[in-house]
Design an enzyme around this catalytic site. Structure first.
Site, PDB file in Angstrom:
ATOM      1  N   PRO A  53       0.823  -1.218   0.000  1.00  0.00           N
ATOM      2  CA  PRO A  53       0.000   0.000   0.000  1.00  0.00           C
ATOM      3  C   PRO A  53       0.847   1.253   0.000  1.00  0.00           C
ATOM      4  CG  PRO A  53      -0.922  -1.605   1.501  1.00  0.00           C
ATOM      5  CD  PRO A  53       0.380  -2.191   1.002  1.00  0.00           C
ATOM      6  N   CYS A  54       0.511   2.169  -0.919  1.00  0.00           N
ATOM      7  CA  CYS A  54       1.365   3.344  -1.130  1.00  0.00           C
ATOM      8  C   CYS A  54       0.754   4.642  -0.625  1.00  0.00           C
ATOM      9  CB  CYS A  54       1.700   3.490  -2.622  1.00  0.00           C
ATOM     10  SG  CYS A  54       0.243   3.702  -3.676  1.00  0.00           S
ATOM     11  N   GLN A  55      -0.501   4.602  -0.119  1.00  0.00           N
ATOM     12  CA  GLN A  55      -1.127   5.856   0.297  1.00  0.00           C
ATOM     13  C   GLN A  55      -0.327   6.567   1.391  1.00  0.00           C
ATOM     14  OE1 GLN A  55      -2.711   3.025  -0.176  1.00  0.00           O
ATOM     15  NE2 GLN A  55      -4.401   3.391  -1.599  1.00  0.00           N
ATOM     16  N   GLY A  56       0.320   5.767   2.245  1.00  0.00           N
ATOM     17  CA  GLY A  56       1.106   6.361   3.319  1.00  0.00           C
ATOM     18  C   GLY A  56       2.356   7.072   2.845  1.00  0.00           C
ATOM     19  N   PHE A  57       2.777   6.815   1.596  1.00  0.00           N
ATOM     20  CA  PHE A  57       3.944   7.484   1.035  1.00  0.00           C
ATOM     21  C   PHE A  57       3.560   8.594   0.060  1.00  0.00           C
ATOM     22  CE2 PHE A  57       5.538   3.011   1.673  1.00  0.00           C
ATOM     23  CZ  PHE A  57       6.302   3.295   2.786  1.00  0.00           C
TER      24      PHE A  57
END
Length: 351
Positions: free
Chosen positions: A76-80
């Site tokens: 998951p990339c939303q945190g980056f």
């Protein structure tokens, strides 16, 4: 070569891998709606594990690895993401899910690994995540190459940057596919033959508006007579009125003050909100195109699922499942299949 797809989403990366010649046999995806889309479009030999990857344990051994094994995926990339400043830190648990990717690589010891994420992973916490991921792979014996690739340099009508790490267990230094920034596929080319739609369009399958006139749409359309996922979010009248004031390339700053009274401080809107796409250029990043209210270049409405899928390089026979909101999320989160295809074609040529 056999493939295992981790954090598969709807299957954009798997699709690119398959296009290149990888036989994707096992998949892990926690979201049941994305998994439903994946299974509608792909038939992995050993199925799909639909649950938290932290619960995943190898059950079926790959008895024939003579042609090689590759583990690939993007945690998951939303945190980056650069648009999610509040979650761009080591305190966000989802930012540590890359360790599950490392765990699976350690269990299977594939010949190759392909790790994908957003540009923001290079910036979050001063780049410690990207550095640690590379160090973890190297500690497992992989020869690692890393690069930031721009989708519009690979024949995709979207200015989307993705960070890739490719590792070989056999000492091969991977060479990334060469970009071609001189030839840009535009939004107008991507939408060329799609049906004209209204705000809130709800008829899923429609005939094409005309014959295709460019090679990009020809590749996506294939021999179909109609296309699916022609769904558009229904915006209320004030939103549509705002759209009317925004030129191509413009955003919320072009909207008159009296139409933005519900915003306490509209200056805090980020530049991606109310962005009308430019017909004669590649698109901005699709991402959460409903939340950002990306606007069609010539029609006063949001993008349809199929239009966004075209900007991501999904072929028209790839069908997205679930409610319109889940479909929008699946498209926005995906790795552009054509970009993944270029990565895997280069890998197979070097394997």
């Amino acid at each position: 070569m056999i493939g295992i797809d981790l954090f598969s989403g709807a299957g954009g990366m798997s699709l690119g891998a398959r296009m290149a010649g990888v036989d994707v046999q096992l998949v892990v995806e926690a979201d049941k709606y994305a998994a439903a889309t994946y299974l509608h479009n792909h038939k992995p030999k050993y199925g799909i594990f639909i649950d938290d990857i932290r619960k995943f344990q190898p059950q079926t051994p790959f008895v024939n690895r003579s042609n090689g094994l590759v583990v690939f995926g993007g945690p998951p990339c939303q945190g980056f993401s650069t648009s999610n400043q509040r979650t761009r830190s080591a305190l966000n648990d989802n930012n540590w899910l890359f360790k599950e990717f490392v765990r699976v690589v350690k269990l299977y010891q594939p010949d190759w690994l392909v790790f994908e994420n957003v540009r923001g992973i290079l910036e979050t916490e001063g780049g410690i995540f990207a550095e640690q991921i590379i160090n973890e792979f190297e500690s497992l014996g992989y020869t690692v190459s890393a690069d930031l690739l721009h989708a519009h340099h690979y024949g995709i009508p979207q200015k989307r940057a993705r960070f890739f790490i490719v590792g070989s267990l056999h000492g091969i230094k991977y060479n990334f596919p060469k970009p071609n920034p001189s030839t840009i596929v535009t939004v107008a080319m991507a939408f060329d033959d799609l049906p004209k739609l209204e705000n809130g369009a709800s008829i899923c399958t429609l005939p094409y508006a005309k014959e295709t006139t460019n090679s990009y749409t020809s590749k996506l359309r294939k021999n179909l007579n109609d296309c699916s996922n022609n769904l558009v979010t229904r915006n209320n009248s004030i939103i549509i009125e705002r759209y009317k004031h925004i030129p191509q390339g413009g955003n919320w700053e072009n909207i008159p003050e009296h139409l933005m009274n519900n915003y306490k401080d509209k200056s805090r809107c980020h530049t991606g909100i109310y962005r009308r796409l430019c017909a004669n250029d590649a698109s901005v990043v699709i991402g959460n195109f409903r939340k950002n209210m990306l606007i069609h270049p010539s029609q006063d409405r949001g993008l349809s699922i199929r239009e966004a899928a075209r900007l991501q390089s999904f072929p028209d026979d790839f069908i997205f499942k679930g409610s319109i909101g889940f479909q929008q999320q699946q498209v926005g989160n995906a790795v552009p299949p054509f970009l993944a295809k270029a990565i895997f074609e280069s890998l197979l040529s070097q394997a």
